[in-house]
Design an enzyme around this catalytic site. Sequence first.
Site, PDB file in Angstrom:
ATOM      1  N   PHE A  15       0.692  -1.057  -0.164  1.00 43.19           N
ATOM      2  CA  PHE A  15       0.032  -0.021  -0.009  1.00 43.19           C
ATOM      3  C   PHE A  15       1.058   1.253   0.078  1.00 43.19           C
ATOM      4  CE2 PHE A  15      -2.153   2.766   3.224  1.00 43.19           C
ATOM      5  CZ  PHE A  15      -2.865   3.578   2.396  1.00 43.19           C
ATOM      6  N   SER A  94       2.223  -6.267   8.110  1.00 45.72           N
ATOM      7  CA  SER A  94       1.767  -4.815   8.882  1.00 45.72           C
ATOM      8  C   SER A  94       0.407  -5.032   9.221  1.00 45.72           C
ATOM      9  CB  SER A  94       1.568  -3.853   7.566  1.00 45.72           C
ATOM     10  OG  SER A  94       0.689  -4.115   6.616  1.00 45.72           O
ATOM     11  N   THR A 143       6.198   3.048  12.758  1.00 51.29           N
ATOM     12  CA  THR A 143       4.783   3.237  13.099  1.00 51.29           C
ATOM     13  C   THR A 143       4.608   3.974  14.369  1.00 51.29           C
ATOM     14  OG1 THR A 143       2.821   1.990  13.853  1.00 51.29           O
ATOM     15  CG2 THR A 143       4.986   0.786  13.932  1.00 51.29           C
ATOM     16  N   ASP A 144       3.613   4.614  14.812  1.00 52.57           N
ATOM     17  CA  ASP A 144       3.498   5.118  15.969  1.00 52.57           C
ATOM     18  C   ASP A 144       3.248   3.992  17.114  1.00 52.57           C
ATOM     19  OD1 ASP A 144       1.091   4.552  15.223  1.00 52.57           O
ATOM     20  OD2 ASP A 144      -0.037   6.617  15.520  1.00 52.57           O
ATOM     21  N   GLU A 145       2.763   2.947  16.539  1.00 53.75           N
ATOM     22  CA  GLU A 145       2.307   1.978  17.533  1.00 53.75           C
ATOM     23  C   GLU A 145       3.651   1.272  18.380  1.00 53.75           C
ATOM     24  OE1 GLU A 145      -0.172  -0.909  15.821  1.00 53.75           O
ATOM     25  OE2 GLU A 145      -0.803   0.507  14.345  1.00 53.75           O
ATOM     26  N   TYR A 168       3.026  -7.179  16.468  1.00 52.56           N
ATOM     27  CA  TYR A 168       3.415  -6.169  15.372  1.00 52.56           C
ATOM     28  C   TYR A 168       4.269  -4.873  15.869  1.00 52.56           C
ATOM     29  CZ  TYR A 168       2.893  -2.372  11.896  1.00 52.56           C
ATOM     30  OH  TYR A 168       3.106  -1.177  11.180  1.00 52.56           O
ATOM     31  N   LYS A 172       8.135  -4.123  14.969  1.00 53.88           N
ATOM     32  CA  LYS A 172       8.631  -2.866  14.360  1.00 53.88           C
ATOM     33  C   LYS A 172       9.698  -2.200  15.144  1.00 53.88           C
ATOM     34  CE  LYS A 172       7.351  -1.095  11.032  1.00 53.88           C
ATOM     35  NZ  LYS A 172       7.969  -1.295   9.529  1.00 53.88           N
ATOM     36  N   ASN A 197      -1.605   6.137  11.423  1.00 50.66           N
ATOM     37  CA  ASN A 197      -2.470   5.286  10.431  1.00 50.66           C
ATOM     38  C   ASN A 197      -2.793   5.983   9.173  1.00 50.66           C
ATOM     39  OD1 ASN A 197      -3.246   4.129  13.381  1.00 50.66           O
ATOM     40  ND2 ASN A 197      -4.066   2.893  12.190  1.00 50.66           N
ATOM     41  N   PRO A 300      -7.481  -8.601  21.163  1.00 51.39           N
ATOM     42  CA  PRO A 300      -6.794  -8.704  22.616  1.00 51.39           C
ATOM     43  C   PRO A 300      -5.721  -7.628  22.652  1.00 51.39           C
ATOM     44  CG  PRO A 300      -6.814 -10.794  21.168  1.00 51.39           C
ATOM     45  CD  PRO A 300      -7.503  -9.622  20.377  1.00 51.39           C
ATOM     46  N   GLY A 301      -5.586  -7.040  23.823  1.00 56.19           N
ATOM     47  CA  GLY A 301      -4.457  -5.884  23.907  1.00 56.19           C
ATOM     48  C   GLY A 301      -4.884  -4.628  23.148  1.00 56.19           C
ATOM     49  N   HIS A 302      -5.952  -4.389  22.578  1.00 59.22           N
ATOM     50  CA  HIS A 302      -6.311  -3.308  21.807  1.00 59.22           C
ATOM     51  C   HIS A 302      -5.863  -1.972  22.307  1.00 59.22           C
ATOM     52  CE1 HIS A 302      -9.654  -1.813  18.891  1.00 59.22           C
ATOM     53  NE2 HIS A 302      -8.832  -1.254  18.786  1.00 59.22           N
TER      54      HIS A 302
END
Length: 370
Positions: A15, A94, A143-145, A168, A172, A197, A300-302
């Site tokens: 993407f 991703s 990523t910001d994650e 994920y 990263k 995102n 889970p763990g959102h």
Amino acid sequence: MRSLQNVLVTGGAGFIGGNFIRVLLEKTAEFSGRIVNLDALTYAGNRASLEDLEGPYGGKRYFFEYGDICSRAAVEGVFEKYRIDTVVHFAAESHVDRSILGPEAFIKTNVMGTFILLDTARKYWRDSGGALRQDVLFHHISTDEVYGSLGETGTFSETSAYDPRSPYSASKAAGDHLVMAYHHTYGLPVTLSNCSNNYGPYQFPEKFIPLSILNILEGKPLPVYGDGRNIRDWLYVEDHTRAVWTILRQGLRGEKYNIGGENEWENIKVLHVLIDIAARKAGLDPEKLRGSITYVTDRPGHDRRYAIDCSKIKRELGWKRELGFEEALGRTVDWYLANPGWIEGIRTGDYQKWIEQNYEKREDGMGELR
Ligand code: NAD
Ligand code: TYD
């Protein structure tokens, strides 16, 4: 301003990497060099996304190489063949939900693959005296994650502590640490960006926005995880690719840049806006569509909330987001409406047949043209 000649884009059939190649070849007057797209064409890679570039640019400024970044032979072969001076590393597993179901591929590609790329760059980018060249650049897309999850207030800045919470984001984060370690230990010229995102054309319909668009257009249920009030900071993909281009040319070696939309939305509110836009464009009944919203078991763990402080790249490099959320969502819906063939290829699985028809996978991880 740094000038680039032979750019290796990893994951360019995906993407964001694909949108980046498109912007570089079609919209960026300042770039006249070559782009090599190294991609293993996993489920998320779709060569059809760049097919229209093959005619005007293929074999001249755009080259596709089917190969795995976890294969040292594959990566070294590309460095050697194209005399790479810039790496823009997008290739990754991703999707958070997939990482929960099967983390191993994430560790392989996002950690080992990143390591192989860094280590190849370190070996290849030496000058005649054996010192690492400083006119080259390894840019890592992250990523910001990696920063974890926020409560109701606050933002992530470049100095926020890493606190990844999904397989994920942990993979990263490991990649990010390796990139900085190669800079500090070996002097590899690197830059790193952590983005919020993305949404826009060519996004695989497993992520929230494209999945919701297709479900709306097909009259299917619209799944929302948990209470629907998790918050993401959304950025149109073209704004992200322009930020990466800015960093490649002006970013300082060893620096990290956060990229964000300053555009926080609860998931449920995104869905309502999408319903309004898609209903208007496709002549559907918005109230009926709202009735299709289905709250499902939470991830889970959102992570609850992400929000990026992107003042550094704005202040130091002069980048800023160009498109507003609703306008860019409109463009995104338009793109999915205008490209039923791309969607159909994914639905039927035909988009992957091209690999079987054209390539045989060699032991070194590269594809050999049949
Ligand atoms: P994507 O899943 O759409 O594309 C990933 C691409 O990488 C695919 O073309 C795939 O075939 C390729 N790939 C996977 N494993 C490979 C391997 N071992 N060797 C070679 N190629 C391989 O991903 P995306 O959404 O375009 O994300 C690109 C990058 O941006 C990733 O590094 C991701 O972590 C990061 N990112 C994504 C977002 C987002 O919202 N999508 C936000 C911030 C950062
Ligand atoms: P996603 O697009 O998977 O990105 P990420 O998890 O990397 O942020 O999901 C965006 C948000 O939407 C996230 O909070 C999970 C949520 N979500 C849903 O509510 N329903 C869905 O069907 C999907 C795929 C995601």
